[in-house]
Scaffold this active site. Sequence first.
Site, PDB file in Angstrom:
ATOM      1  N   CYS A  80       0.838  -1.187   0.000  1.00  0.00           N
ATOM      2  CA  CYS A  80       0.000   0.000   0.000  1.00  0.00           C
ATOM      3  C   CYS A  80       0.881   1.248   0.000  1.00  0.00           C
ATOM      4  O   CYS A  80       2.048   1.191   0.379  1.00  0.00           O
ATOM      5  CB  CYS A  80      -0.873  -0.010   1.227  1.00  0.00           C
ATOM      6  N   ARG A 108       1.227   1.908  -6.009  1.00  0.00           N
ATOM      7  CA  ARG A 108       1.437   0.957  -4.909  1.00  0.00           C
ATOM      8  C   ARG A 108       0.183   0.149  -4.599  1.00  0.00           C
ATOM      9  O   ARG A 108       0.250  -0.874  -3.917  1.00  0.00           O
ATOM     10  CB  ARG A 108       1.821   1.731  -3.665  1.00  0.00           C
ATOM     11  N   TRP A 162      -3.960  -1.897  -1.381  1.00  0.00           N
ATOM     12  CA  TRP A 162      -3.939  -3.111  -2.203  1.00  0.00           C
ATOM     13  C   TRP A 162      -4.384  -4.207  -1.253  1.00  0.00           C
ATOM     14  O   TRP A 162      -3.668  -4.577  -0.331  1.00  0.00           O
ATOM     15  CB  TRP A 162      -2.533  -3.370  -2.733  1.00  0.00           C
ATOM     16  N   ASN A 183       0.780  -0.494   6.222  1.00  0.00           N
ATOM     17  CA  ASN A 183       1.257  -1.276   5.089  1.00  0.00           C
ATOM     18  C   ASN A 183       1.921  -2.511   5.673  1.00  0.00           C
ATOM     19  O   ASN A 183       2.743  -2.390   6.580  1.00  0.00           O
ATOM     20  CB  ASN A 183       2.280  -0.431   4.299  1.00  0.00           C
ATOM     21  N   GLY A 184       1.544  -3.695   5.197  1.00  0.00           N
ATOM     22  CA  GLY A 184       2.142  -4.922   5.723  1.00  0.00           C
ATOM     23  C   GLY A 184       1.058  -5.904   6.123  1.00  0.00           C
ATOM     24  O   GLY A 184      -0.099  -5.749   5.743  1.00  0.00           O
ATOM     25  N   GLU A 192      10.284 -12.883 -20.431  1.00  0.00           N
ATOM     26  CA  GLU A 192       9.944 -11.516 -20.061  1.00  0.00           C
ATOM     27  C   GLU A 192       8.905 -10.933 -21.025  1.00  0.00           C
ATOM     28  O   GLU A 192       7.987 -10.218 -20.617  1.00  0.00           O
ATOM     29  CB  GLU A 192      11.222 -10.656 -20.009  1.00  0.00           C
ATOM     30  N   LYS A 207       5.314  -9.446 -19.808  1.00  0.00           N
ATOM     31  CA  LYS A 207       4.903  -8.072 -20.106  1.00  0.00           C
ATOM     32  C   LYS A 207       3.537  -8.064 -20.787  1.00  0.00           C
ATOM     33  O   LYS A 207       2.654  -7.304 -20.431  1.00  0.00           O
ATOM     34  CB  LYS A 207       5.944  -7.461 -21.033  1.00  0.00           C
ATOM     35  N   GLU A 215       0.602  -9.189 -18.300  1.00  0.00           N
ATOM     36  CA  GLU A 215       0.247  -8.343 -17.162  1.00  0.00           C
ATOM     37  C   GLU A 215      -0.456  -7.054 -17.563  1.00  0.00           C
ATOM     38  O   GLU A 215      -1.243  -6.522 -16.789  1.00  0.00           O
ATOM     39  CB  GLU A 215       1.459  -8.053 -16.269  1.00  0.00           C
ATOM     40  N   HIS A 236       6.701 -31.453 -27.470  1.00  0.00           N
ATOM     41  CA  HIS A 236       6.461 -32.378 -26.364  1.00  0.00           C
ATOM     42  C   HIS A 236       5.144 -32.091 -25.657  1.00  0.00           C
ATOM     43  O   HIS A 236       4.979 -32.444 -24.495  1.00  0.00           O
ATOM     44  CB  HIS A 236       7.655 -32.350 -25.410  1.00  0.00           C
ATOM     45  N   LYS A 264       2.914  -2.017  -7.492  1.00  0.00           N
ATOM     46  CA  LYS A 264       4.307  -1.889  -7.923  1.00  0.00           C
ATOM     47  C   LYS A 264       5.282  -2.628  -7.029  1.00  0.00           C
ATOM     48  O   LYS A 264       6.184  -3.291  -7.503  1.00  0.00           O
ATOM     49  CB  LYS A 264       4.664  -0.404  -7.986  1.00  0.00           C
TER      50      LYS A 264
END
Length: 606
Positions: free
Chosen positions: A2, A27, A75, A99-100, A479, A483, A486, A502, A601
């Site tokens: 957050c 955040r 968040w 936050n946490g 990567e 990208k 997301e 396979h 983030k």
Amino acid sequence: MCGIIGYTGPLEAKRILLEGLSGLEYRGYDSAGIAFFDTDSQIRLVRQVGKVEALKEACGRIAADSHCGIGHTRWATHGGVTAENAHPHQAGRVTLIHNGIIENYHQLTEEYHLAEKLCSQTDSEVAAWVLDALYEGDPLDAVRQLTKKLEGTYGFCILFADRPGEIYAVRRISPLVASYTHSGALIASDLTALLPYTQKYFVVPEQSIVRLTPYKVQAYDQETFEKLQPEIMRVNWNMDAAMKNGFPHFMLKEIHEQPEAMKNTVLPRLSKGLPDFSDDRIPDALFAECSQIHVIACGTAMHAGMVAKSIMEPLLRIPVTVTIASEFRYQQPLIDSSTLAIVISQSGETIDTLAAMELAEDLGAKTLSIVNVKGSTIARESQYVLYTHAGPEIAVASTKAYTVQLAALYMIACRMALVRGIYSREEAAAFFGEFLDVIPAMEAMLQKQEEMKAVVSHLIQSPDAFFIGRGLDYAFSLEGALKLKEISYIHAEAYAAGELKHGTIALISENVPVIAIATQDRIFSKAMSNVREVKARGAFVILLTREGAPVDKSLADVHITIPPVRDIFTVFPIAVALQLIAYYASVGKNLDVDQPRNLAKSVTVE
Ligand code: F6R
């Protein structure tokens, strides 16, 4: 995860909090809230589901003046996205943001008989009620007692109803930075929130409690309450670095900033054409004496590690293991005192990466972190740190941080080859001379963005996309797929091209987009055989190769070329191409490019 901001001073606090929250929105962006002392020294609370814009609108209807307050973007971890679960939380005389994660909140709920009192489903509100129960008029003492009760991680900013104008803060692992400026005292989860007011700050020390008044920010030792003098740091970013500067999105701006970020990271560390880490105080012995390397990171940073493995292992002839940080902790890794643990993190706050680094160190490894945010926890707690100089990365999807992490890793590879006697000085200088060609190559790819834009019209019609490549190209594909998924929500997977047969090739049918990367001379013809296999099954092939590669044109529906840099360096122009494809796919689908759903983030919860 957050975002947190607090302000006390002569200026209008509501405005500072709301502007700060806009800057911190990356955040967390499911809900937001502020609490402030009004002119009657009463605490007012405004919380709103949705983005900070919604909170601004709600606050616009409140006339009250204010000079002290705290703000939060959430968040969600505990409880759904509702106004009740949004911060700040109020409990008696206490109003706080957090936050946490408080791990023992169930036990505390029982111990303090809180079940009837709780208005939200959050662990944070439990902490607020416990603090209220402990508060007997001395904030420092109550906060100290609270920290003894809590298990887990936290960054708290707290208002006490009978202490107008004052903010108290305490943290364990979750980041908090603070500053005193001519405009008052500020505290935040991220430096970017302080940038409009100051470039000087200190990291709130763990084991301390910080009191902010309009005249001062003072840290106290948590046990003795002695005054502490935390080290003042200076950030070399300015406000421009945290603005869009004419670009429609932060992500596009950050993609364009990459050549500059590369120069800032690499050039100050070049001495006589060789990478030199003397100014970073990283001794050559660190590179000479290790017998294995463990790379520890999450997400994009981990993908940078995958590229490093493909470069370092063949060059240095020592084992290089790349592990996802959240897995590393539970794998009983084979680490000893001859292990070099390279820990990669843009934010320097990713909790899994931090915990894995601590474990590696406990097991005897030497730790070298590659971090973008100065003074962040991973940077401070690793034995050695190599800062990347990308400037603030605001878009949730990482772009410039990835390429500068790679630059740092290539520099380390070259320095290691030199100090281990694999390269002579001439050979190392030649390697690095060629490496520098990647910067104009990235610039050239930025000039080609219309080509990437054109590709997406087909891509966004499909729910799925596949990235294929061999060797280093496979590492880049990972990567590229991350990208794309997301920010465009297209289901994208990366496969080692030879592995398709396979199983996965069953998913290739008419018009399914396959992004094939083939930049490695040694295995080019093998890679093209795999392209032929998907083409034969109707795939829509977007092929990326170096200019001049002997491509059978009938295999590619779209052919994008990168400048002919040496094959071990192709990741840099390829990264730009893949980032632009993902960016335009997100724009083409009209999505929130900079703040994709469900993400934040900086991942400061496990
Ligand atoms: C993806 C992305 C994430 C981060 C990951 C690690 O675009 O940004 O995968 O790379 O969360 O974050 P840091 O590098 O801050 O440790």
